[in-house]
Design a protein around this motif. Structure first.
Motif, PDB file in Angstrom:
ATOM      1  N   THR A 113       0.843  -1.194   0.000  1.00  0.00           N
ATOM      2  CA  THR A 113       0.000   0.000   0.000  1.00  0.00           C
ATOM      3  C   THR A 113       0.880   1.246   0.000  1.00  0.00           C
ATOM      4  O   THR A 113       2.064   1.187   0.341  1.00  0.00           O
ATOM      5  N   SER A 114       0.276   2.380  -0.346  1.00  0.00           N
ATOM      6  CA  SER A 114       0.980   3.662  -0.324  1.00  0.00           C
ATOM      7  C   SER A 114      -0.017   4.762  -0.010  1.00  0.00           C
ATOM      8  O   SER A 114      -1.240   4.564  -0.099  1.00  0.00           O
ATOM      9  N   ASP A 115       0.511   5.915   0.393  1.00  0.00           N
ATOM     10  CA  ASP A 115      -0.353   7.058   0.656  1.00  0.00           C
ATOM     11  C   ASP A 115      -0.465   7.956  -0.572  1.00  0.00           C
ATOM     12  O   ASP A 115      -0.580   9.172  -0.469  1.00  0.00           O
ATOM     13  N   SER A 116      -0.417   7.349  -1.746  1.00  0.00           N
ATOM     14  CA  SER A 116      -0.632   8.042  -3.013  1.00  0.00           C
ATOM     15  C   SER A 116      -2.079   8.561  -3.066  1.00  0.00           C
ATOM     16  O   SER A 116      -2.979   7.978  -2.434  1.00  0.00           O
ATOM     17  N   PRO A 117      -2.361   9.647  -3.800  1.00  0.00           N
ATOM     18  CA  PRO A 117      -1.457  10.434  -4.636  1.00  0.00           C
ATOM     19  C   PRO A 117      -0.595  11.390  -3.820  1.00  0.00           C
ATOM     20  O   PRO A 117      -0.961  11.782  -2.716  1.00  0.00           O
ATOM     21  N   ALA A 118       0.545  11.754  -4.411  1.00  0.00           N
ATOM     22  CA  ALA A 118       1.498  12.627  -3.734  1.00  0.00           C
ATOM     23  C   ALA A 118       1.750  13.864  -4.580  1.00  0.00           C
ATOM     24  O   ALA A 118       1.919  13.771  -5.801  1.00  0.00           O
ATOM     25  N   LEU A 119       1.751  15.013  -3.923  1.00  0.00           N
ATOM     26  CA  LEU A 119       2.102  16.257  -4.602  1.00  0.00           C
ATOM     27  C   LEU A 119       3.593  16.248  -4.886  1.00  0.00           C
ATOM     28  O   LEU A 119       4.402  15.905  -4.015  1.00  0.00           O
ATOM     29  N   VAL A 120       3.970  16.614  -6.098  1.00  0.00           N
ATOM     30  CA  VAL A 120       5.367  16.557  -6.480  1.00  0.00           C
ATOM     31  C   VAL A 120       6.190  17.404  -5.508  1.00  0.00           C
ATOM     32  O   VAL A 120       5.835  18.535  -5.166  1.00  0.00           O
ATOM     33  N   GLY A 121       7.278  16.839  -5.045  1.00  0.00           N
ATOM     34  CA  GLY A 121       8.115  17.479  -4.032  1.00  0.00           C
ATOM     35  C   GLY A 121       7.894  16.929  -2.639  1.00  0.00           C
ATOM     36  O   GLY A 121       8.761  17.070  -1.776  1.00  0.00           O
ATOM     37  N   SER A 122       6.741  16.294  -2.407  1.00  0.00           N
ATOM     38  CA  SER A 122       6.475  15.713  -1.093  1.00  0.00           C
ATOM     39  C   SER A 122       7.001  14.288  -1.027  1.00  0.00           C
ATOM     40  O   SER A 122       7.487  13.739  -2.018  1.00  0.00           O
ATOM     41  N   ASN A 123       6.891  13.689   0.129  1.00  0.00           N
ATOM     42  CA  ASN A 123       7.306  12.300   0.317  1.00  0.00           C
ATOM     43  C   ASN A 123       6.113  11.371   0.172  1.00  0.00           C
ATOM     44  O   ASN A 123       5.007  11.680   0.643  1.00  0.00           O
ATOM     45  N   ILE A 124       6.348  10.242  -0.465  1.00  0.00           N
ATOM     46  CA  ILE A 124       5.339   9.200  -0.564  1.00  0.00           C
ATOM     47  C   ILE A 124       5.860   7.982   0.178  1.00  0.00           C
ATOM     48  O   ILE A 124       7.045   7.632   0.061  1.00  0.00           O
ATOM     49  N   THR A 125       5.024   7.341   0.963  1.00  0.00           N
ATOM     50  CA  THR A 125       5.425   6.225   1.815  1.00  0.00           C
ATOM     51  C   THR A 125       4.752   4.943   1.331  1.00  0.00           C
ATOM     52  O   THR A 125       3.538   4.922   1.088  1.00  0.00           O
ATOM     53  N   ASP A 159      -2.263  15.397   2.462  1.00  0.00           N
ATOM     54  CA  ASP A 159      -0.859  15.767   2.626  1.00  0.00           C
ATOM     55  C   ASP A 159      -0.267  14.964   3.775  1.00  0.00           C
ATOM     56  O   ASP A 159       0.057  15.497   4.841  1.00  0.00           O
ATOM     57  N   PRO A 160      -0.130  13.627   3.609  1.00  0.00           N
ATOM     58  CA  PRO A 160       0.338  12.799   4.723  1.00  0.00           C
ATOM     59  C   PRO A 160       1.765  13.096   5.161  1.00  0.00           C
ATOM     60  O   PRO A 160       2.118  12.846   6.310  1.00  0.00           O
ATOM     61  N   SER A 161       2.602  13.644   4.287  1.00  0.00           N
ATOM     62  CA  SER A 161       3.982  13.957   4.675  1.00  0.00           C
ATOM     63  C   SER A 161       4.118  15.382   5.204  1.00  0.00           C
ATOM     64  O   SER A 161       5.245  15.826   5.468  1.00  0.00           O
ATOM     65  N   HIS A 162       3.012  16.095   5.347  1.00  0.00           N
ATOM     66  CA  HIS A 162       3.005  17.461   5.887  1.00  0.00           C
ATOM     67  C   HIS A 162       3.868  18.404   5.053  1.00  0.00           C
ATOM     68  O   HIS A 162       4.555  19.282   5.576  1.00  0.00           O
ATOM     69  N   TYR A 181       3.770  24.569   6.275  1.00  0.00           N
ATOM     70  CA  TYR A 181       4.182  25.959   6.453  1.00  0.00           C
ATOM     71  C   TYR A 181       3.776  26.833   5.266  1.00  0.00           C
ATOM     72  O   TYR A 181       4.313  27.924   5.083  1.00  0.00           O
ATOM     73  N   SER A 182       2.834  26.353   4.496  1.00  0.00           N
ATOM     74  CA  SER A 182       2.371  27.114   3.334  1.00  0.00           C
ATOM     75  C   SER A 182       1.085  27.858   3.664  1.00  0.00           C
ATOM     76  O   SER A 182       0.251  27.373   4.444  1.00  0.00           O
ATOM     77  N   THR A 183       0.935  29.019   3.068  1.00  0.00           N
ATOM     78  CA  THR A 183      -0.313  29.766   3.175  1.00  0.00           C
ATOM     79  C   THR A 183      -1.266  29.263   2.099  1.00  0.00           C
ATOM     80  O   THR A 183      -0.960  29.321   0.909  1.00  0.00           O
ATOM     81  N   ILE A 184      -2.425  28.773   2.534  1.00  0.00           N
ATOM     82  CA  ILE A 184      -3.375  28.155   1.620  1.00  0.00           C
ATOM     83  C   ILE A 184      -4.604  29.056   1.517  1.00  0.00           C
ATOM     84  O   ILE A 184      -5.178  29.459   2.535  1.00  0.00           O
ATOM     85  N   ASN A 185      -4.993  29.384   0.301  1.00  0.00           N
ATOM     86  CA  ASN A 185      -6.176  30.202   0.040  1.00  0.00           C
ATOM     87  C   ASN A 185      -7.241  29.362  -0.666  1.00  0.00           C
ATOM     88  O   ASN A 185      -6.925  28.548  -1.545  1.00  0.00           O
ATOM     89  N   TYR A 186      -8.495  29.598  -0.262  1.00  0.00           N
ATOM     90  CA  TYR A 186      -9.633  28.884  -0.837  1.00  0.00           C
ATOM     91  C   TYR A 186     -10.555  29.899  -1.510  1.00  0.00           C
ATOM     92  O   TYR A 186     -11.036  30.828  -0.851  1.00  0.00           O
ATOM     93  N   LEU A 221     -14.371  25.289  -6.714  1.00  0.00           N
ATOM     94  CA  LEU A 221     -13.400  25.640  -5.682  1.00  0.00           C
ATOM     95  C   LEU A 221     -12.001  25.584  -6.280  1.00  0.00           C
ATOM     96  O   LEU A 221     -11.655  24.625  -6.978  1.00  0.00           O
ATOM     97  N   THR A 222     -11.204  26.611  -5.977  1.00  0.00           N
ATOM     98  CA  THR A 222      -9.803  26.645  -6.367  1.00  0.00           C
ATOM     99  C   THR A 222      -8.960  26.850  -5.116  1.00  0.00           C
ATOM    100  O   THR A 222      -9.175  27.802  -4.361  1.00  0.00           O
ATOM    101  N   VAL A 223      -8.020  25.953  -4.905  1.00  0.00           N
ATOM    102  CA  VAL A 223      -7.121  26.020  -3.749  1.00  0.00           C
ATOM    103  C   VAL A 223      -5.729  26.390  -4.245  1.00  0.00           C
ATOM    104  O   VAL A 223      -5.230  25.814  -5.218  1.00  0.00           O
ATOM    105  N   LYS A 224      -5.120  27.361  -3.580  1.00  0.00           N
ATOM    106  CA  LYS A 224      -3.796  27.842  -3.959  1.00  0.00           C
ATOM    107  C   LYS A 224      -2.875  27.756  -2.754  1.00  0.00           C
ATOM    108  O   LYS A 224      -3.217  28.184  -1.658  1.00  0.00           O
ATOM    109  N   ALA A 225      -1.676  27.200  -2.975  1.00  0.00           N
ATOM    110  CA  ALA A 225      -0.693  27.082  -1.898  1.00  0.00           C
ATOM    111  C   ALA A 225       0.690  27.332  -2.454  1.00  0.00           C
ATOM    112  O   ALA A 225       1.022  26.875  -3.549  1.00  0.00           O
ATOM    113  N   ALA A 226       1.494  28.065  -1.699  1.00  0.00           N
ATOM    114  CA  ALA A 226       2.894  28.299  -2.063  1.00  0.00           C
ATOM    115  C   ALA A 226       3.731  27.194  -1.447  1.00  0.00           C
ATOM    116  O   ALA A 226       3.874  27.110  -0.223  1.00  0.00           O
ATOM    117  N   ALA A 227       4.278  26.332  -2.294  1.00  0.00           N
ATOM    118  CA  ALA A 227       5.017  25.166  -1.826  1.00  0.00           C
ATOM    119  C   ALA A 227       6.458  25.244  -2.280  1.00  0.00           C
ATOM    120  O   ALA A 227       6.774  25.888  -3.295  1.00  0.00           O
TER     121      ALA A 227
END
Length: 518
Positions: free
Chosen positions: A83-95, A215-218, A222-227, A259-265
């Motif tokens: 098993t895995s915690d996919s999907p993963a945002l590019v740059g994050s960790n997948i386990t 976002d299982p890898s957190h 520390y990103s500001t998320i706008n909805y 809905l559009t979600v924006k985050a600086a990663a």
């Protein structure tokens, strides 16, 4: 000279034979053959290239369907779950997690010398492999900064020690996904909504929208998320930094929710733009002389403009996530209230039961059914559930009668429902003990007591009358005469009360003067 060329060619061929005979990792364990470009641009930290040689004698490989799989473990073949915690945002960790299910149902064999039963897990993806020693389960995390977007395969082969070599006992593979879109989903909840999964909600009641970012890898901690919300009912855009929002639709119909979600990663820094090339006009004589007189400029790296173009390793990149849904707004039951509770007198054959009438009102659409759940005072242990159809007029006023077995405190949940809504109200009710002090019990007890007393007096009177009816000689004692006369008067009065229509005509019992007998 020609013979020398043949001899050198033979030596080169002999030197190449071991290289050709040696198998590589991807030849024995890799079902996918990634391109050279993928191997070059998907470097995973700490992983090895599957172009490396593979020692098949130390780590044999069995194809699917090989009969040796059944004998690889005592009792049957071992099953592996990946098993895995996919999907993963590019740059994050997948386990990735691998768990073994053994034939005997036990998670791991516990016996003396179990340490030599450690397993080797071989992970393979993107033209690279990674080995890890573990017991019945292992976990491996991979950073996806260099992983190609889209679905990818992860394959795992599990080996156990067998003498000086290892034997494969399980093999499994699974698909994982790396994306540049923020993975998320939205939950929608509304009070009195009968089925939230059908995306049909009620008019004039707020709907709570809750955005859950995967976002299982957190990675985005520390990103500001706008909805940014658009509810599709011409109320405009709503921007918030809170992941929950309430919205009320005041019209029936179908609406498109966006809905559009924006985050600086954290992300890769863009390459600096090339410096502009200055034009080189033909210099005049004065310009040439002036350039010779000026100092010689330093190296290009000392130019402050060039230093500012050096990319910063802590660059930020905006990532976006999108959600769309079509929701339907209809009429429904908005509110229900219990305005009165009345104790109904229970007939004598049911002394332990109590009847309570609940007078109920509602707002919104007209209900078609009513349900009550009677529980203990904590509203956790259900004792009785009753549902029945109702026929209610436009005023939405109805009386619900329910039975309570015994005295005490009860929690009553009362719901009114129709096809799309289910309105609930709750109350605590105290049912008094049905003691003999109640008016109905007192009346019944009085009647029973009078009846018993009448029967008792009648029986005593008959016994006394029968005893004294026999003839007794009258003695010449005035005292005896007086006592006999008094007893006769008492019996006459008793019979007159209890047997008014059956009085005996005994002249001896009438008012006569008794004379002594000499």
């Amino acid at each position: 000279m020609e013979c020398l060329y043949y001899f050198l060619g033979f030596l080169l061929l002999a030197a190449r034979l071991p290289l050709d005979a040696a198998k590589r990792f991807h030849d024995v364990l890799g079902n996918e053959r990634p391109s050279a470009y993928m191997r070059e641009h998907n470097q995973l930290n700490g992983w090895s290239s599957d172009e490396n040689d593979w020692n098949e004698k130390l780590y044999p490989v069995w194809k699917r369907g090989d009969m040796r799989w059944k004998n690889s473990w005592k009792g049957g073949r071992v099953q592996a779950v990946l098993t895995s915690d996919s999907p993963a945002l590019v740059g994050s960790n997948i386990t990735f997690a691998v768990n073994l299910i053994f034939p005997d149902g036990k998670p791991f064999p516990h016996h003396p010398g179990w340490r030599r039963w450690n397993f080797i897990y071989v992970f393979h993806t993107l033209g690279q492999y990674f080995q890890k020693l573990g017991r019945c389960s292992v976990r491996v995390s991979v950073n996806t900064a260099n992983v190609t977007l889209g679905p990818q395969f992860m394959e795992v082969t599990v080996y156990r020690r067998h003498g000086r070599a290892y034997v494969p006992i399980a093999q499994v593979k699974d698909v994982y996904v790396v994306t540049d879109q923020i993975p998320m989903f939205v939950t929608m909840f509304q009070k009195n909504d009968r089925n939230s999964s059908d995306e049909t909600f009620l008019k004039d009641l707020p709907i709570m929208f809750d955005v859950l970012i995967h976002d299982p890898s957190h990675f985005l901690n520390y990103s500001t998320i706008n909805y940014k919300w658009s509810f599709g009912d011409n109320t405009g855009l709503f921007v918030s930094t809170n992941h929950t929002v309430n919205h009320t639709y005041v019209l029936n119909g179908t609406f498109s929710l966006n809905l559009t979600v924006k985050a600086a990663a954290p992300g890769p820094c863009p390459p600096p733009p090339p410096p502009p090339r200055p034009s080189k006009p033909t210099p005049s004589l004065a310009t040439t002389l002036k350039s010779y007189d000026s100092n010689t400029p330093g190296p290009a790296g000392d130019n402050p403009l060039e230093l500012s173009r050096i990319p910063d390793e802590n660059c930020q990149i905006n990532r976006y996530g999108h959600f769309q849904a079509t929701i339907t707004i209809v009429e429904g039951i908005l509110e229900v209230n219990i305005i009165q509770m009345t104790d109904v007198l229970v007939p004598v054959p049911w002394p332990e039961s109590s009847l309570i009438d609940f007078v109920v009102t509602c707002q919104g659409s007209i209900p078609t059914e009513v349900c009550t759940i009677i529980s203990d005072p904590t509203c956790e242990i259900t004792q009785n559930t009753v549902c029945s159809p109702v026929d209610v007029d436009e005023m939405c006023l109805l009386t619900v009668r329910r039975t309570f077995n015994g005295s005490g405190t009860y929690c009553v949940n009362l719901t009114l429902g129709d096809d799309t809504s289910l309105a609930l109200t709750s109350t605590l009710i105290s049912v008094p003990d049905r003691d003999p002090a109640s008016p109905l019990r007192m009346a019944n007890s009085a009647l029973i007591s009078v009846g018993c007393l009448a029967i008792f007096v009648t029986v005593i009177s008959l016994l006394v009358y029968k005893k004294h009816k026999e003839y007794n000689p009258i003695e010449n004692s005035p005292g005896n005469v007086v006592r006999s006369k008094g007893l006769s008067v008492f019996l006459n009065r008793a019979k007159a009360v209890f047997f008014p229509g059956n009085q005996e005509k005994d002249p001896l019992l009438k008012n006569q003067e008794f004379k002594g007998v000499s």
